[in-house]
Design an enzyme around this catalytic site. Structure first.
Site, PDB file in Angstrom:
ATOM      1  N   CYS A   4     -10.092  -5.091   0.305  1.00  0.00           N
ATOM      2  CA  CYS A   4     -11.207  -4.154   0.472  1.00  0.00           C
ATOM      3  C   CYS A   4     -12.156  -4.252  -0.727  1.00  0.00           C
ATOM      4  O   CYS A   4     -11.846  -4.887  -1.742  1.00  0.00           O
ATOM      5  CB  CYS A   4     -10.684  -2.720   0.631  1.00  0.00           C
ATOM      6  SG  CYS A   4     -10.205  -1.938  -0.920  1.00  0.00           S
ATOM      7  N   GLU A  31      -3.028  -4.664  -3.085  1.00  0.00           N
ATOM      8  CA  GLU A  31      -3.544  -5.548  -4.138  1.00  0.00           C
ATOM      9  C   GLU A  31      -3.608  -4.835  -5.479  1.00  0.00           C
ATOM     10  O   GLU A  31      -3.289  -5.403  -6.524  1.00  0.00           O
ATOM     11  CB  GLU A  31      -4.961  -6.026  -3.781  1.00  0.00           C
ATOM     12  CG  GLU A  31      -5.053  -6.831  -2.498  1.00  0.00           C
ATOM     13  CD  GLU A  31      -5.305  -5.978  -1.262  1.00  0.00           C
ATOM     14  OE1 GLU A  31      -4.735  -4.875  -1.159  1.00  0.00           O
ATOM     15  OE2 GLU A  31      -6.060  -6.433  -0.395  1.00  0.00           O
ATOM     16  N   CYS A  43      -4.108   0.592  -2.464  1.00  0.00           N
ATOM     17  CA  CYS A  43      -3.908  -0.629  -1.680  1.00  0.00           C
ATOM     18  C   CYS A  43      -2.840  -1.523  -2.318  1.00  0.00           C
ATOM     19  O   CYS A  43      -2.549  -1.423  -3.519  1.00  0.00           O
ATOM     20  CB  CYS A  43      -5.204  -1.432  -1.608  1.00  0.00           C
ATOM     21  SG  CYS A  43      -6.519  -0.642  -0.672  1.00  0.00           S
ATOM     22  N   CYS A 100     -10.735  -3.166  -4.125  1.00  0.00           N
ATOM     23  CA  CYS A 100      -9.779  -4.141  -4.681  1.00  0.00           C
ATOM     24  C   CYS A 100     -10.491  -5.380  -5.206  1.00  0.00           C
ATOM     25  O   CYS A 100     -10.096  -5.942  -6.231  1.00  0.00           O
ATOM     26  CB  CYS A 100      -8.732  -4.520  -3.635  1.00  0.00           C
ATOM     27  SG  CYS A 100      -7.574  -3.172  -3.328  1.00  0.00           S
ATOM     28  N   ASN A 142       0.844  -1.195   0.000  1.00  0.00           N
ATOM     29  CA  ASN A 142       0.000   0.000   0.000  1.00  0.00           C
ATOM     30  C   ASN A 142       0.879   1.246   0.000  1.00  0.00           C
ATOM     31  O   ASN A 142       1.952   1.283   0.607  1.00  0.00           O
ATOM     32  CB  ASN A 142      -0.999   0.005   1.153  1.00  0.00           C
ATOM     33  CG  ASN A 142      -0.394  -0.212   2.523  1.00  0.00           C
ATOM     34  OD1 ASN A 142       0.620  -0.877   2.662  1.00  0.00           O
ATOM     35  ND2 ASN A 142      -1.015   0.345   3.540  1.00  0.00           N
ATOM     36  N   GLU A 166       0.314   5.187   0.688  1.00  0.00           N
ATOM     37  CA  GLU A 166      -0.620   6.213   1.165  1.00  0.00           C
ATOM     38  C   GLU A 166      -0.205   7.588   0.668  1.00  0.00           C
ATOM     39  O   GLU A 166       0.866   7.776   0.099  1.00  0.00           O
ATOM     40  CB  GLU A 166      -0.687   6.151   2.699  1.00  0.00           C
ATOM     41  CG  GLU A 166      -1.235   4.809   3.163  1.00  0.00           C
ATOM     42  CD  GLU A 166      -1.459   4.706   4.661  1.00  0.00           C
ATOM     43  OE1 GLU A 166      -0.951   5.560   5.423  1.00  0.00           O
ATOM     44  OE2 GLU A 166      -2.160   3.755   5.062  1.00  0.00           O
TER      45      GLU A 166
END
Ligand code: THU
Length: 139
Positions: free
Chosen positions: A92, A62, A60, A95, A49, A51
């Site tokens: 999530c 993934e 993210c 994703c 991830n 940010e």
């Protein structure tokens, strides 16, 4: 949810996901996630991830892995492992949808540590998933 046994290949993918989590840029959540995506080309694409100060700009682990794969020319996938440095991580909603585009039957390996892995599929995590049958999209 159906329980599947994990294989040696799943374990290897999980280890790569754990390693990828170490590269996470997560100064805001301090939640470091790693993913390892096995392409049908036999390559493993890892991601973490990333940010951003503008929180919505966060990507993210993934999706980082999926975007790396697609940009390298691989659009079909067999399996994905995801984990975090602080325990189990589950993809999530964004994703799940993002991955469904390319691999509705994706095998998904989760878990906090390698002694206790869970194996499921994207279809189980995203029942009735949405995908346009765009010409050429699934090459
Ligand atoms: N995150 C992931 O990378 N993957 C997931 O499956 C869950 C959430 C990240 C996004 C954000 O950087 C942090 O975890 C907290 O939501």
């Amino acid at each position: 949810m159906a329980e599947r046994k994990f294989t040696e290949k799943d374990l290897q993918l999980f280890r790569l996901a754990k390693k990828a989590a170490e590269n996470a840029y997560a100064p805001f959540s301090d939640y470091k996630v790693g993913a390892a995506l096995l392409g049908t080309d036999g390559q493993v694409y890892t991601g973490c991830n990333v940010e951003n100060s503008s929180y919505g700009g966060t990507i993210c682990a993934e999706r980082t892995a999926a975007v790396k794969a697609v940009s390298e020319g691989c659009k079909t996938f067999e399996a994905l492992a995801v984990t975090s440095l602080s325990g189990e991580a589950s993809p999530c909603g964004i994703c799940r949808q993002f991955l469904y585009e390319f691999a509705p039957d994706l095998r998904i390996i989760t878990g906090a540590g390698e002694e206790n892995l869970n194996v499921t599929t994207l279809r189980e995590l995203l029942p009735g998933g949405f995908r346009l049958e765009a010409e050429g999209a699934k090459e």
